[in-house]
Design an enzyme around this catalytic site. Structure first.
Site, PDB file in Angstrom:
ATOM      1  N   ALA B  10     -23.142  69.863  28.086  1.00 55.21           N
ATOM      2  CA  ALA B  10     -23.872  69.516  26.871  1.00 55.21           C
ATOM      3  C   ALA B  10     -25.381  69.571  27.089  1.00 55.21           C
ATOM      4  O   ALA B  10     -26.122  70.122  26.270  1.00 55.21           O
ATOM      5  CB  ALA B  10     -23.455  68.116  26.413  1.00 55.21           C
ATOM      6  N   GLY B  12     -27.261  71.162  29.502  1.00 54.43           N
ATOM      7  CA  GLY B  12     -27.766  72.508  29.770  1.00 54.43           C
ATOM      8  C   GLY B  12     -27.744  73.380  28.524  1.00 54.43           C
ATOM      9  O   GLY B  12     -28.696  74.130  28.250  1.00 54.43           O
ATOM     10  N   ASN B 102     -28.447  64.291  36.919  1.00 51.32           N
ATOM     11  CA  ASN B 102     -28.534  62.835  37.048  1.00 51.32           C
ATOM     12  C   ASN B 102     -28.696  62.387  38.491  1.00 51.32           C
ATOM     13  O   ASN B 102     -28.213  63.047  39.409  1.00 51.32           O
ATOM     14  CB  ASN B 102     -27.241  62.194  36.529  1.00 51.32           C
ATOM     15  CG  ASN B 102     -27.238  62.043  35.020  1.00 51.32           C
ATOM     16  OD1 ASN B 102     -28.270  61.745  34.422  1.00 51.32           O
ATOM     17  ND2 ASN B 102     -26.084  62.235  34.414  1.00 51.32           N
ATOM     18  N   LYS B 184     -35.076  56.252  35.441  1.00 49.02           N
ATOM     19  CA  LYS B 184     -33.854  56.693  34.749  1.00 49.02           C
ATOM     20  C   LYS B 184     -32.640  55.929  35.268  1.00 49.02           C
ATOM     21  O   LYS B 184     -31.732  55.569  34.507  1.00 49.02           O
ATOM     22  CB  LYS B 184     -33.658  58.200  34.940  1.00 49.02           C
ATOM     23  CG  LYS B 184     -32.372  58.779  34.301  1.00 49.02           C
ATOM     24  CD  LYS B 184     -32.441  58.807  32.787  1.00 49.02           C
ATOM     25  CE  LYS B 184     -31.160  59.325  32.121  1.00 49.02           C
ATOM     26  NZ  LYS B 184     -30.854  60.724  32.368  1.00 49.02           N
ATOM     27  N   ASN B 192     -23.936  53.748  32.653  1.00 44.01           N
ATOM     28  CA  ASN B 192     -22.924  54.743  32.992  1.00 44.01           C
ATOM     29  C   ASN B 192     -21.712  54.064  33.618  1.00 44.01           C
ATOM     30  O   ASN B 192     -20.576  54.301  33.223  1.00 44.01           O
ATOM     31  CB  ASN B 192     -23.494  55.787  33.960  1.00 44.01           C
ATOM     32  CG  ASN B 192     -24.027  57.016  33.246  1.00 44.01           C
ATOM     33  OD1 ASN B 192     -23.274  57.851  32.788  1.00 44.01           O
ATOM     34  ND2 ASN B 192     -25.334  57.114  33.135  1.00 44.01           N
ATOM     35  N   SER B 257     -22.320  59.711  29.778  1.00 38.91           N
ATOM     36  CA  SER B 257     -21.596  60.846  30.353  1.00 38.91           C
ATOM     37  C   SER B 257     -20.494  60.391  31.309  1.00 38.91           C
ATOM     38  O   SER B 257     -19.409  60.970  31.357  1.00 38.91           O
ATOM     39  CB  SER B 257     -22.567  61.765  31.084  1.00 38.91           C
ATOM     40  OG  SER B 257     -23.233  61.065  32.120  1.00 38.91           O
ATOM     41  N   GLU B 269     -19.998  61.013  38.825  1.00 35.57           N
ATOM     42  CA  GLU B 269     -21.161  61.356  39.658  1.00 35.57           C
ATOM     43  C   GLU B 269     -21.552  60.152  40.530  1.00 35.57           C
ATOM     44  O   GLU B 269     -22.695  59.688  40.487  1.00 35.57           O
ATOM     45  CB  GLU B 269     -22.332  61.778  38.773  1.00 35.57           C
ATOM     46  CG  GLU B 269     -22.059  63.042  37.967  1.00 35.57           C
ATOM     47  CD  GLU B 269     -23.245  63.479  37.108  1.00 35.57           C
ATOM     48  OE1 GLU B 269     -23.676  64.627  37.239  1.00 35.57           O
ATOM     49  OE2 GLU B 269     -23.746  62.654  36.331  1.00 35.57           O
TER      50      GLU B 269
END
Lengths: 306, 306
Positions: B10, B12, B102, B184, B192, B257, B269
């Site tokens: 999404a 990119g 991320n 971030k 997340n 995400s 991740e």
């Protein structure tokens, strides 16, 4: 001895049935499964040998139970707002009250309602679940350590320990009830909460290295929190290793009560097992950071918080 | 500018399509939805005005993409073991590499493979998901802060920021990339993970007092962990309040995400967002206890750990 069991879930039914089998006059306050149990009796399945009791003295209302020599309290702590009212009709001058509920705050509640001198607490290390109506499945362990709410050993605590031992329940009277309460929390706080949160059994938490470390770190926090209360002697660091080893050996595939409560949509015993211990620890300057985080994550899933 | 987008999820697809709309020659490495996107183009839905790109230059293999001026990396960090191999065919002498993935560790990986002097990192604050094949749903925000991996401002970072701004993406070049990476993480680490773990959206976590406190405490841990790295200037405590307020305002009902990754059975991740930050913080003596606990609970649910 005339015994009234208040809170006849798996734990109350299990110990009550052993005491009845040993010849005591046991009366059970029953909600769920009243008809089945009073009609067809109670079956206990156990690796130590199962048995069936034909005749169970069950009551829907504790006002009908009469006074007793001993009230054995095994109610889920989330129903504690009803406890004093349920117990009151059973109490005569000489009646002793023994709570084997989970967590902290239960003796205090009974002491406030009925006076601390008649209150004892017990810590049961046991794996037991309810099966179909009228059936209790005993999985593992079963011993009790009990002691006076006011501390110290007494003829009464020795007598109750002897009674349990005679009924086939390994039981020890201890002088420092608070210590055994905190020792039990060393198991309950990590496993009850993590199993309920992740829907995984203890063995799975111990097989994953990250969660195994987490369980050990939570145990360390609880040991420090307990030791900050000024126990008669501190809980040793070795106790953690004993608990980890005993869990791997005996209760790896056991669903802790809180996991079942969550799976079956019941409220969790967060006050007795998390909030009161967190408050007691914080009062003594012990932070229990991971325990607080676990509580927050469990609280998020509670129906009342939605 | 000739731009190759590696990792056309999404994020990119969204930024690549804006750059193409602004007139750049954009090539996308596509796996999922290759046929739909190369056949029928790409649709971006957005509260700022949607658009459709008829013709997308899609490739299944980066060996067919040719060399470019800029490689824009938006690959899921759990696929980083493939990254250098995917990027290599696009790299000419002058090629710059900008990773907007991320977490931590992504610039380091590119620097090791291609030299640190061509590497930049960018931090995207954006809510964007994939819809049906060929559709990207932009929900909220979208700005980028980018900087040189080697630190400091450069003509190149200014030029790239200008390029994004001209394409409709608010973009700022910053001298201290590490600081914006950690900023971030102040959002990513709590939301997340907690959303993936509990299957609840950010607004629900902020509505429950216990988990709202937990989010704030985790943010404090991340701020302390970042500040222990010796940033050009510390992240202020007010940043936490800004993040909480901005979340309530913009991304209350947004599925992070990692929550989508867990729901859709993809790996998380964890390395980039949890393990590397935990290592960097621990190296500087900052413990991030709650972050470590969150990582353990997330790790338990990973397919690889089962």
């Amino acid at each position: 001895m005339k015994i009234g069991v208040i809170g006849a879930g798996a734990v109350g039914l299990y110990y009550g049935s052993l005491l009845q089998r040993a010849g005591h006059d046991v009366r059970f306050l029953l909600r769920r499964d009243y008809d089945v149990i009073t009609g067809s009796g109670l079956t206990v399945n156990s690796p130590r040998g199962g048995f069936h009791l034909e005749k169970i003295l069950g009551f829907r209302d504790s006002n009908d139970m009469g006074t007793v020599d001993l009230v054995l309290v095994a109610l889920k702590a989330f129903a504690n707002h009803l406890l004093a009212e349920m117990v009151r009709p059973l109490v005569a001058d000489h009646t002793a009250l023994l709570t084997i509920q989970n967590g902290l705050g239960n003796e205090e509640l009974l002491a406030e309602a009925f006076g601390g001198d008649r209150v004892l607490g017990g810590v049961a290390m046991i794996g037991v679940n309810r099966g179909e109506p009228g059936v209790v499945n005993h999985m593992a362990l079963g011993s009790i350590r009990l002691g006076e709410f006011n501390g110290g050993l007494s003829p009464r605590s020795d007598q109750l320990a002897a009674m349990f031992n005679a009924a086939g329940v390994t039981c020890e009277a201890v002088a420092d009830l608070r210590k055994v309460r905190w020792e039990k929390l060393v198991w309950n706080i990590p496993f009850n909460g993590l199993c309920a949160l992740t829907n995984q059994m203890p063995g799975r938490l111990l097989a994953n290295p990250a969660t195994r470390s987490l369980v050990a770190e939570i145990m360390d926090e609880v040991i420090a929190g307990g030791n900050a209360q000024g126990l008669s002697e501190p809980i040793s660091g070795e106790y953690r290793e004993e608990m980890l080893a005993s869990t791997a050996r005996h209760t790896s595939d056991y669903r802790p009560s809180m996991m079942l409560d969550r799976l079956e949509g019941r409220p969790l015993e967060l006050e007795a097992i998390y909030r009161i211990p967190l408050r007691y620890a914080a009062r003594q300057g012990a932070a229990m950071v991971r325990v607080g985080m676990l509580h927050a994550l469990l609280d998020l899933g509670e129906p009342a918080s939605k």
